[in-house]
Scaffold this active site. Structure first.
Site, mmCIF file in Angstrom:
data_model
loop_
_atom_site.group_PDB
_atom_site.id
_atom_site.type_symbol
_atom_site.label_atom_id
_atom_site.label_comp_id
_atom_site.label_asym_id
_atom_site.label_seq_id
_atom_site.Cartn_x
_atom_site.Cartn_y
_atom_site.Cartn_z
ATOM 1 N N HIS A 192 -4.679 -6.491 -8.991
ATOM 2 C CA HIS A 192 -4.932 -7.618 -8.087
ATOM 3 C C HIS A 192 -6.388 -7.486 -7.620
ATOM 4 O O HIS A 192 -6.898 -6.362 -7.509
ATOM 5 C CB HIS A 192 -3.966 -7.501 -6.910
ATOM 6 C CG HIS A 192 -3.974 -8.644 -5.953
ATOM 7 N ND1 HIS A 192 -4.923 -8.781 -4.972
ATOM 8 C CD2 HIS A 192 -3.128 -9.696 -5.804
ATOM 9 C CE1 HIS A 192 -4.664 -9.868 -4.266
ATOM 10 N NE2 HIS A 192 -3.586 -10.447 -4.748
ATOM 11 N N ASP B 193 -1.187 1.058 -5.518
ATOM 12 C CA ASP B 193 -1.042 -0.209 -4.811
ATOM 13 C C ASP B 193 0.424 -0.622 -4.937
ATOM 14 O O ASP B 193 0.856 -1.110 -5.980
ATOM 15 C CB ASP B 193 -1.980 -1.244 -5.448
ATOM 16 C CG ASP B 193 -1.776 -2.633 -4.860
ATOM 17 O OD1 ASP B 193 -0.906 -2.793 -3.974
ATOM 18 O OD2 ASP B 193 -2.491 -3.560 -5.293
ATOM 19 N N GLN C 3 3.597 -4.899 -4.678
ATOM 20 C CA GLN C 3 4.692 -5.627 -5.337
ATOM 21 C C GLN C 3 5.966 -4.799 -5.465
ATOM 22 O O GLN C 3 7.012 -5.325 -5.837
ATOM 23 C CB GLN C 3 4.258 -6.109 -6.732
ATOM 24 C CG GLN C 3 3.248 -7.223 -6.693
ATOM 25 C CD GLN C 3 3.773 -8.468 -5.978
ATOM 26 O OE1 GLN C 3 4.976 -8.697 -5.875
ATOM 27 N NE2 GLN C 3 2.860 -9.273 -5.469
ATOM 28 N N LYS D 293 5.320 -8.800 2.371
ATOM 29 C CA LYS D 293 5.962 -8.799 1.048
ATOM 30 C C LYS D 293 7.277 -8.026 1.065
ATOM 31 O O LYS D 293 7.956 -7.932 0.044
ATOM 32 C CB LYS D 293 5.015 -8.211 -0.001
ATOM 33 C CG LYS D 293 3.785 -9.085 -0.241
ATOM 34 C CD LYS D 293 3.141 -8.749 -1.552
ATOM 35 C CE LYS D 293 1.694 -9.149 -1.614
ATOM 36 N NZ LYS D 293 1.502 -10.569 -1.894
ATOM 37 N N CYS E 227 -4.939 -14.159 -8.243
ATOM 38 C CA CYS E 227 -5.880 -13.090 -7.824
ATOM 39 C C CYS E 227 -5.887 -11.949 -8.828
ATOM 40 O O CYS E 227 -5.933 -10.759 -8.448
ATOM 41 C CB CYS E 227 -5.539 -12.562 -6.429
ATOM 42 S SG CYS E 227 -5.545 -13.831 -5.180
HETATM 43 N N1 PLP Z 1 -1.924 -5.890 -4.476
HETATM 44 C C1 PLP Z 1 -1.041 -6.632 -5.154
HETATM 45 C C2 PLP Z 1 -0.448 -6.092 -6.422
HETATM 46 C C3 PLP Z 1 -0.673 -7.880 -4.679
HETATM 47 O O1 PLP Z 1 0.213 -8.613 -5.357
HETATM 48 C C4 PLP Z 1 -1.252 -8.351 -3.474
HETATM 49 C C5 PLP Z 1 -0.909 -9.694 -2.972
HETATM 50 O O2 PLP Z 1 -0.399 -10.522 -3.654
HETATM 51 C C6 PLP Z 1 -2.150 -7.529 -2.797
HETATM 52 C C7 PLP Z 1 -2.468 -6.307 -3.328
HETATM 53 C C8 PLP Z 1 -2.804 -7.969 -1.537
HETATM 54 O O3 PLP Z 1 -1.858 -8.115 -0.512
HETATM 55 P P1 PLP Z 1 -2.281 -8.813 0.852
HETATM 56 O O4 PLP Z 1 -2.835 -10.154 0.496
HETATM 57 O O5 PLP Z 1 -1.002 -8.895 1.612
HETATM 58 O O6 PLP Z 1 -3.282 -7.924 1.515
#
Ligand code: PLP
Length: 404
Positions: free
Chosen positions: A119, A196, A199, A222, A362
């Site tokens: 992401h 990370d 998900q 999430k 993203c």
């Molecule tokens: N990492 C992953 C794999 C994501 O899917 C997302 C958001 O969709 C994020 C990081 C970023 O999360 P946030 O926008 O809640 O900070």
């Protein structure tokens, strides 16, 4: 509707109020559980005060609730202690915290290894660090199915790899990363590992010690909690060795004109007033998650993923992105229909009360590697059932009828 799912749906205020809604965008934001919402309201109406500042009864009650929230997160992650839990504004803030604080310990020529499947939240902060410090950034490639290709891992790490920062599960393809293999290679190279987990967390409690990583980041929104809060977990001795990221109240030992000393973690990384009510709401969501029968939920999520994949594979001109089977991915399914823009697809689906996301999610480097500019994504959570999948497959028939 499936009785177990119907009982779950009734616990989510928005879903309970919208029985006809087919919410298939939980990878973007999962719906908030009633217990999380109640905890936020209860805190704000009975316990609202700043934390770690006041000595009056109300402030002490707020301190206790905030501290209890940290312990709940530690249990959800099987962390070594609550002091390993840093509250942040979200996964993005947690990932940037590592890029800044750990980044400040790196020198030009040190290497950070990320993957094509990240992401942007775990991509751009490292590019910014490269600009600022002259570190090298290397990329783990993906195969045609979007799964990380770990074949050249030792070579990609080189001799100066300090950190491997990868997603546990792709937000586009749902593909799980082989964390054990990544951790083993990183240990060989003397590198730290940042996972990370944005998900992964909505699919059940995690065990950061079993995963063997050094940092773990996720967002509250999430995993059925409120927005505006997230977590960075860091192994105690790793956090203790890091400089702070933001300066301000709450993160200091002592401040004089000439010098400032730092508080111990986690406070060192929580400058300013933290998201107190949100952390308490997140803890309520995680406490609730820890009561669930996850093997049963996983089996249902996987069955729904299979049903969706099978249905999509019957649609002409549709290309499924990611692994061809549901067992090697979280229930996140993205697809491209030749000649149709995902925004148009999502608009037609919205007309049938189906909430899906279309775009680059993203994850532009991953989409480029998969040969698409944008795609449509259905993401399944514990409150979905067969009726949602059937509604989507029926909706796609209308998409093809109206748009082609
Ligand atoms: N990492 C992953 C794999 C994501 O899917 C997302 C958001 O969709 C994020 C990081 C970023 O999360 P946030 O926008 O809640 O900070």
């Amino acid at each position: 509707m499936n009785a177990a799912v119907s009982a779950l749906r009734s616990q989510f205020p928005l879903l309970a109020a919208a029985p006809g809604l087919h919410y298939l965008d939980s990878a973007a934001t999962a719906q908030i559980h009633g217990a999380a919402l109640d905890a936020v309201i209860r805190h704000e109406t009975t316990c609202r005060a700043n934390v770690m500042r006041g000595t009056y009864a109300l402030a002490e009650a707020a301190d206790r609730a905030f501290d209890a929230a940290r312990h709940s997160v530690a249990r959800f992650l099987n962390a070594g202690s609550a002091e390993e839990i840093v509250f942040t504004a979200g996964a993005t803030a947690a990932l940037n915290l590592v890029a800044q604080a750990f980044g400040n310990t790196l020198k030009a020529g040190d290497r950070v290894l990320i993957s094509v499947a990240e992401h942007h939240s775990n991509f751009v902060p490292w590019q910014m660090l490269r600009e600022r410090t002259g570190i090298e950034l290397a990329l783990i490639p993906v195969g045609a199915d979007g799964v990380l290709d770990l074949g050249r891992l030792p070579e990609l790490m080189g001799s100066r790899c300090r950190l491997v920062a990868v997603t546990q599960c792709s937000n586009v393809t749902g593909a799980w990363s082989d964390v054990a293999a990544i951790v083993a290679a990183a240990r060989q190279a003397g590198a730290r590992v940042l996972l990370d987990g944005a998900q992964a967390v909505q699919h059940g409690p995690q065990d950061v010690r079993a995963l063997g990583v050094d940092f773990y980041a996720f967002s509250g929104h999430k995993c059925f909690g409120p927005g505006g809060v997230g977590v960075l977990w860091g192994r105690a001795q790793v956090l203790a060795a890091l400089p702070p990221f933001l300066g301000g109240g709450g993160m200091i030992g002592e401040v004089t004109f000439d010098n400032t000393t730092w508080a111990a973690p986690p406070q060192r990384f929580e400058a300013g007033t933290p998201p107190i009510a949100q952390a308490i709401g997140l803890a309520a969501a995680l406490d609730w998650m820890m009561t669930l029968d996850w093997p049963q939920i996983h089996a249902r999520e996987q069955r729904l993923g299979e049903l969706l994949i099978e249905g999509l594979q019957r649609i002409p001109q549709l290309r499924l992105l990611g692994p061809a089977t549901a067992d090697s991915r979280a229930p996140i399914v993205s697809f491209d229909i030749e000649g149709l823009h995902p925004h148009d697809i999502c608009q037609v689906l919205d007309g049938r009360n189906l909430a899906l996301r279309g775009g680059h999610h993203c994850a532009q480097p991953l989409l480029a590697a998969l040969g698409v500019e944008a795609c449509t994504r259905a993401s399944i959570a514990l409150y979905n059932d067969e009726t949602d999948i059937q509604a989507l497959l029926d909706g796609l028939v209308e998409v093809q009828r109206t748009l082609t």
